[in-house]
Design an enzyme around this catalytic site. Structure first.
Site, PDB file in Angstrom:
ATOM      1  N   ARG A   1       0.467  -2.444  12.030  1.00 41.22           N
ATOM      2  CA  ARG A   1      -0.272  -3.317  11.234  1.00 41.22           C
ATOM      3  C   ARG A   1      -0.626  -2.643   9.708  1.00 41.22           C
ATOM      4  O   ARG A   1      -1.806  -2.778   9.291  1.00 41.22           O
ATOM      5  CB  ARG A   1      -1.587  -3.854  11.747  1.00 41.22           C
ATOM      6  CG  ARG A   1      -1.311  -4.651  13.095  1.00 41.22           C
ATOM      7  CD  ARG A   1      -2.623  -5.256  13.508  1.00 41.22           C
ATOM      8  NE  ARG A   1      -2.644  -6.526  12.492  1.00 41.22           N
ATOM      9  CZ  ARG A   1      -2.179  -7.756  12.677  1.00 41.22           C
ATOM     10  NH1 ARG A   1      -1.573  -7.976  13.355  1.00 41.22           N
ATOM     11  NH2 ARG A   1      -2.850  -8.584  11.705  1.00 41.22           N
TER      12      ARG A   1
ATOM     13  N   GLU B   1       0.934  -1.176  -0.029  1.00 42.99           N
ATOM     14  CA  GLU B   1       0.064  -0.128   0.093  1.00 42.99           C
ATOM     15  C   GLU B   1       0.768   1.385   0.259  1.00 42.99           C
ATOM     16  O   GLU B   1       2.018   1.320   0.360  1.00 42.99           O
ATOM     17  CB  GLU B   1      -0.887  -0.124   1.253  1.00 42.99           C
ATOM     18  CG  GLU B   1      -0.068  -0.218   2.490  1.00 42.99           C
ATOM     19  CD  GLU B   1      -0.222   0.970   3.354  1.00 42.99           C
ATOM     20  OE1 GLU B   1      -0.059   2.179   2.801  1.00 42.99           O
ATOM     21  OE2 GLU B   1      -0.239   0.838   4.637  1.00 42.99           O
TER      22      GLU B   1
ATOM     23  N   CYS C   1       7.985  -1.387  -2.125  1.00 42.12           N
ATOM     24  CA  CYS C   1       8.917  -2.505  -2.198  1.00 42.12           C
ATOM     25  C   CYS C   1       9.807  -2.473  -1.187  1.00 42.12           C
ATOM     26  O   CYS C   1      10.639  -3.290  -0.582  1.00 42.12           O
ATOM     27  CB  CYS C   1       9.372  -2.658  -3.636  1.00 42.12           C
ATOM     28  SG  CYS C   1      10.358  -0.878  -4.130  1.00 42.12           S
TER      29      CYS C   1
ATOM     30  N   ASP D   1      11.262 -11.669  -3.684  1.00 51.25           N
ATOM     31  CA  ASP D   1      10.490 -10.471  -3.777  1.00 51.25           C
ATOM     32  C   ASP D   1       9.127 -10.416  -3.134  1.00 51.25           C
ATOM     33  O   ASP D   1       8.434 -10.790  -3.704  1.00 51.25           O
ATOM     34  CB  ASP D   1      10.659 -10.075  -5.319  1.00 51.25           C
ATOM     35  CG  ASP D   1      10.091  -8.649  -5.310  1.00 51.25           C
ATOM     36  OD1 ASP D   1       9.744  -7.786  -4.487  1.00 51.25           O
ATOM     37  OD2 ASP D   1      10.172  -8.174  -6.591  1.00 51.25           O
TER      38      ASP D   1
ATOM     39  N   HIS E   1      13.450  -0.545  -7.994  1.00 48.93           N
ATOM     40  CA  HIS E   1      12.538  -1.507  -7.388  1.00 48.93           C
ATOM     41  C   HIS E   1      13.851  -2.437  -6.644  1.00 48.93           C
ATOM     42  O   HIS E   1      14.957  -2.464  -7.054  1.00 48.93           O
ATOM     43  CB  HIS E   1      11.799  -2.394  -8.344  1.00 48.93           C
ATOM     44  CG  HIS E   1      11.303  -3.608  -7.659  1.00 48.93           C
ATOM     45  ND1 HIS E   1      10.224  -3.494  -6.880  1.00 48.93           N
ATOM     46  CD2 HIS E   1      11.548  -4.847  -7.813  1.00 48.93           C
ATOM     47  CE1 HIS E   1       9.818  -4.762  -6.446  1.00 48.93           C
ATOM     48  NE2 HIS E   1      10.504  -5.501  -6.881  1.00 48.93           N
TER      49      HIS E   1
END
Length: 268
Positions: free
Chosen positions: A62, A37, A67, A121, A106
């Protein structure tokens, strides 16, 4: 690394030794428990990559992340268990021409085991591999979700996933070791720049046993494994918040600008 808290977060109670079986179980549980998110960049808040910040956000609060947050947190946990882990960087090619040269925006991991190097990943959003891949060329490898493969092209490794009846390229990467400082500049750009898709819209993703949940702005999709995708437009801000909490298991930050920012999704 508060390893006990992390393992409790992902619901893992198994062995703590650097084996292939443990690596696969930790990878699957992380990928299917901690959501992808971008609420912080969406709200204009830069992403912090310090170990204590990752622990506070993804474990204690939580929340999820993108990435760098996912793979840095997993890297810390794997190293605490005793794995030999190298951080790598990739050029994302997903949903774009494969001949373009993109920035190294990334992060992924190489984990070295006695039987050879593995690729892990847990932070590629809607196509996050939920399994561990051998660093082997042109071999279709099953995961709990789609099959993936690694091919060699132009001196790089290319990560591809099976989407329907075709192989789709996620990104290309090499094996040059990256350090935390290498990720800071790219993460800062992605989480603050006006042109970054992490700042301009809402993104969430979470794989589960039956398929993959995905949210892009006000469109929610469930991609069922072996079946058709189900899409629907969310009606209002309350429904977006409800889907974030119930479907993606995200506890949205309690900040006044969240409702305002979400409302803008329905005004464009």
């Amino acid at each position: 690394m508060a390893l006990d808290a992390y393992l409790d977060r992902i619901g893992y109670q198994g062995a703590r030794e650097p084996t292939d079986a443990v690596l696969r179980e930790l990878t699957f549980r992380h990928a299917t428990t901690i959501p992808f998110e971008n609420l912080d960049p969406f709200l204009g808040k830069p992403v912090e990559l310090a170990p204590e910040a990752l622990q506070r956000k993804l474990v204690q609060s939580r929340r999820g992340g993108y990435c760098y947050e996912h793979n840095l947190l997993l890297k810390q946990a794997l190293e605490a268990v005793g794995f030999d882990v190298t951080g790598l960087a990739a050029r994302v090619l997903w949903n774009g021409p494969e001949d373009r040269i993109t920035s190294r925006s990334h992060m992924l991991l190489q984990v070295n085991l006695p039987d050879g190097p593995k690729v892990v990943d847990v932070g590629f959003g809607g196509m996050t591999p939920t399994g561990v891949l051998d660093l082997r060329e042109d071999v279709e490898q099953p995961t709990p979700h789609e099959p993936f493969r690694l091919i060699r092209r132009d001196g790089d490794w290319w990560m591809q996933g099976r989407v329907g009846d075709r192989w789709a390229t996620l990104y290309r990467f090499d094996l040059q070791r990256q350090h935390p400082v290498d990720y800071e500049a790219s993460s800062w750009f992605l989480s603050t720049h006006a042109s970054s898709h992490f700042t301009t819209g809402l993104i969430a993703a979470r794989p589960v046993k039956e398929g993959r949940h995905a949210l892009r702005n006000r469109e929610y999709t469930f991609h069922r494994l072996g079946g058709a995708s189900e899409r629907r437009e969310l009606r209002d801000v309350d429904e977006v918040l409800e889907v974030l909490e119930r479907v993606f298991d995200i506890q949205p930050p309690d900040v006044p600008q969240l409702a305002t920012r979400l409302q803008q999704l329905f005004e464009s």
